[in-house]
Write a protein that holds these residues in place. Structure first.
Motif, PDB file in Angstrom:
ATOM      1  N   UNK A 161       0.832  -1.207   0.000  1.00 43.98           N
ATOM      2  CA  UNK A 161       0.000   0.000   0.000  1.00 43.98           C
ATOM      3  C   UNK A 161       0.862   1.251   0.000  1.00 43.98           C
ATOM      4  N   UNK A 162       1.897   1.224   0.808  1.00 44.57           N
ATOM      5  CA  UNK A 162       2.782   2.377   0.963  1.00 44.57           C
ATOM      6  C   UNK A 162       3.630   2.569  -0.299  1.00 44.57           C
ATOM      7  N   UNK A 163       3.994   1.468  -0.924  1.00 46.27           N
ATOM      8  CA  UNK A 163       4.671   1.535  -2.210  1.00 46.27           C
ATOM      9  C   UNK A 163       6.165   1.744  -2.155  1.00 46.27           C
ATOM     10  N   UNK A 164       6.743   1.727  -0.969  1.00 48.24           N
ATOM     11  CA  UNK A 164       8.182   1.946  -0.859  1.00 48.24           C
ATOM     12  C   UNK A 164       8.974   0.660  -1.023  1.00 48.24           C
ATOM     13  N   UNK A 165      10.288   0.802  -0.955  1.00 46.23           N
ATOM     14  CA  UNK A 165      11.189  -0.339  -1.068  1.00 46.23           C
ATOM     15  C   UNK A 165      11.607  -0.719   0.358  1.00 46.23           C
ATOM     16  N   UNK A 166      10.735  -1.447   1.051  1.00 48.11           N
ATOM     17  CA  UNK A 166      11.028  -1.840   2.433  1.00 48.11           C
ATOM     18  C   UNK A 166      11.160  -3.357   2.492  1.00 48.11           C
ATOM     19  N   UNK A 167      12.286  -3.819   2.989  1.00 47.02           N
ATOM     20  CA  UNK A 167      12.511  -5.258   3.130  1.00 47.02           C
ATOM     21  C   UNK A 167      11.786  -5.788   4.366  1.00 47.02           C
ATOM     22  N   UNK A 168      11.393  -7.062   4.302  1.00 45.80           N
ATOM     23  CA  UNK A 168      10.777  -7.713   5.464  1.00 45.80           C
ATOM     24  C   UNK A 168      11.665  -8.885   5.863  1.00 45.80           C
ATOM     25  N   UNK A 169      12.168  -8.798   7.079  1.00 39.49           N
ATOM     26  CA  UNK A 169      13.106  -9.806   7.583  1.00 39.49           C
ATOM     27  C   UNK A 169      12.410 -10.682   8.615  1.00 39.49           C
ATOM     28  N   UNK A 170      12.770 -11.967   8.615  1.00 37.89           N
ATOM     29  CA  UNK A 170      12.303 -12.884   9.658  1.00 37.89           C
ATOM     30  C   UNK A 170      13.529 -13.451  10.374  1.00 37.89           C
ATOM     31  N   UNK A 171      13.387 -13.632  11.677  1.00 38.43           N
ATOM     32  CA  UNK A 171      14.517 -14.068  12.496  1.00 38.43           C
ATOM     33  C   UNK A 171      13.997 -14.919  13.642  1.00 38.43           C
ATOM     34  N   UNK A 172      14.469 -16.166  13.682  1.00 37.11           N
ATOM     35  CA  UNK A 172      14.121 -17.046  14.800  1.00 37.11           C
ATOM     36  C   UNK A 172      13.592 -18.377  14.315  1.00 37.11           C
ATOM     37  N   UNK A 173      14.394 -19.423  14.470  1.00 32.60           N
ATOM     38  CA  UNK A 173      13.946 -20.753  14.062  1.00 32.60           C
ATOM     39  C   UNK A 173      13.809 -20.921  12.564  1.00 32.60           C
ATOM     40  N   UNK A 174      14.449 -20.017  11.796  1.00 28.11           N
ATOM     41  CA  UNK A 174      14.368 -20.105  10.332  1.00 28.11           C
ATOM     42  C   UNK A 174      15.335 -21.192   9.854  1.00 28.11           C
ATOM     43  N   UNK A 175      14.813 -22.137   9.086  1.00 28.01           N
ATOM     44  CA  UNK A 175      15.602 -23.285   8.638  1.00 28.01           C
ATOM     45  C   UNK A 175      15.041 -23.779   7.313  1.00 28.01           C
ATOM     46  N   UNK A 176      15.648 -24.837   6.780  1.00 32.13           N
ATOM     47  CA  UNK A 176      15.134 -25.426   5.538  1.00 32.13           C
ATOM     48  C   UNK A 176      13.682 -25.875   5.703  1.00 32.13           C
ATOM     49  N   UNK A 177      13.301 -26.212   6.946  1.00 32.17           N
ATOM     50  CA  UNK A 177      11.931 -26.692   7.193  1.00 32.17           C
ATOM     51  C   UNK A 177      10.910 -25.560   7.299  1.00 32.17           C
ATOM     52  N   UNK A 178      11.359 -24.342   7.601  1.00 32.01           N
ATOM     53  CA  UNK A 178      10.411 -23.247   7.858  1.00 32.01           C
ATOM     54  C   UNK A 178      10.538 -22.087   6.883  1.00 32.01           C
ATOM     55  N   UNK A 179      11.618 -22.036   6.124  1.00 32.30           N
ATOM     56  CA  UNK A 179      11.892 -20.837   5.333  1.00 32.30           C
ATOM     57  C   UNK A 179      10.881 -20.638   4.206  1.00 32.30           C
ATOM     58  N   UNK A 180      10.325 -21.743   3.682  1.00 34.31           N
ATOM     59  CA  UNK A 180       9.370 -21.603   2.580  1.00 34.31           C
ATOM     60  C   UNK A 180       8.117 -20.858   3.017  1.00 34.31           C
TER      61      UNK A 180
END
Length: 219
Positions: A161-180
């Motif tokens: 909606x805002x239209x900017x170039x803002x990245x979204x990061x995830x952190x915590x328990x991220x692995x091959x099993x959860x990253x998708x």
């Protein structure tokens, strides 16, 4: 789609070698904890300054500390190219973000699992990244909280909606099993600690995560 291995899971006695091992990543994620905002103490400015001199990839500092209004700018001066503060700890989140940008760094804002996104949506114009924590911050190796995916989707919708170039990061328990599921929800920067540093072949672990997120990227 960017991979940011967390050195919280690295061998602290051999940090230069551990950074060299992730040269195929996009960032080195550096967790700074002060034993106040979170119940753990990791590393601070002098170590970040040393890491910045030898790291083959830019440093992404995640400040889990009180009073980022006072302390965050020092991490840019120490050499971090991206600095993320917790909105729960900041007196003036917009002011912190503008200061970080003014010093030439990317400004990130982190939100804990119990912190709602909606009240902070209007800060987007001053941010380069939003970090949605997928564990309670403080320790590495925790279990991934899938119940945070709706929040990732909500942030992605706000960015659209805002239209900017803002990245979204995830952190915590991220692995091959959860990253998708993180990629499908709209994340584009993935912090992985033990899922990278816990593997025998670190470059292969990074490549595997890259392949998984590429296949499940949000539109």
């Amino acid at each position: 789609m960017q991979i940011s291995p967390s050195i919280l899971s690295a061998d602290f006695a051999n940090l230069q070698a551990e950074l060299d091992a992730i040269r195929s990543a996009d960032w080195a994620h550096v967790d700074v904890m002060d034993n106040h905002f979170v119940p753990n103490l990791t590393l601070g400015l002098p170590v970040v300054e040393s890491l910045a001199k030898v790291s083959p990839v830019p440093l992404d500092c995640h400040l889990m500390i009180d009073d980022p209004d006072r302390w965050a700018p020092g991490y840019v001066e120490a050499g971090a190219e991206s600095v993320t503060f917790h909105v729960e700890a900041a007196a003036d989140p917009r002011g912190v973000a503008r200061t970080l940008r003014g010093l030439g760094a990317r400004a990130g804002m982190a939100i804990k699992p119990n912190t709602p996104w909606a009240p902070y949506e209007d800060l987007l114009p001053d941010l380069d990244m939003v970090l949605v924590m997928t564990v309670e911050p403080g320790f590495g190796g925790q279990s991934f909280m899938a119940d945070q995916m709706p929040k990732v989707r909500a942030v992605r919708e706000s960015v659209r909606r805002f239209g900017g170039e803002v990245w979204i990061q995830v952190d915590g328990g991220v692995s091959a099993a959860t990253v998708e599921q993180c990629a499908e929800a709209g994340a584009d920067v993935f912090v992985a600690g033990s899922a990278v540093y816990g593997k025998d072949d670190v470059p292969a672990a990074i490549a595997e995560l890259r392949a998984l997120v590429a296949a499940h990227a949000h539109p």
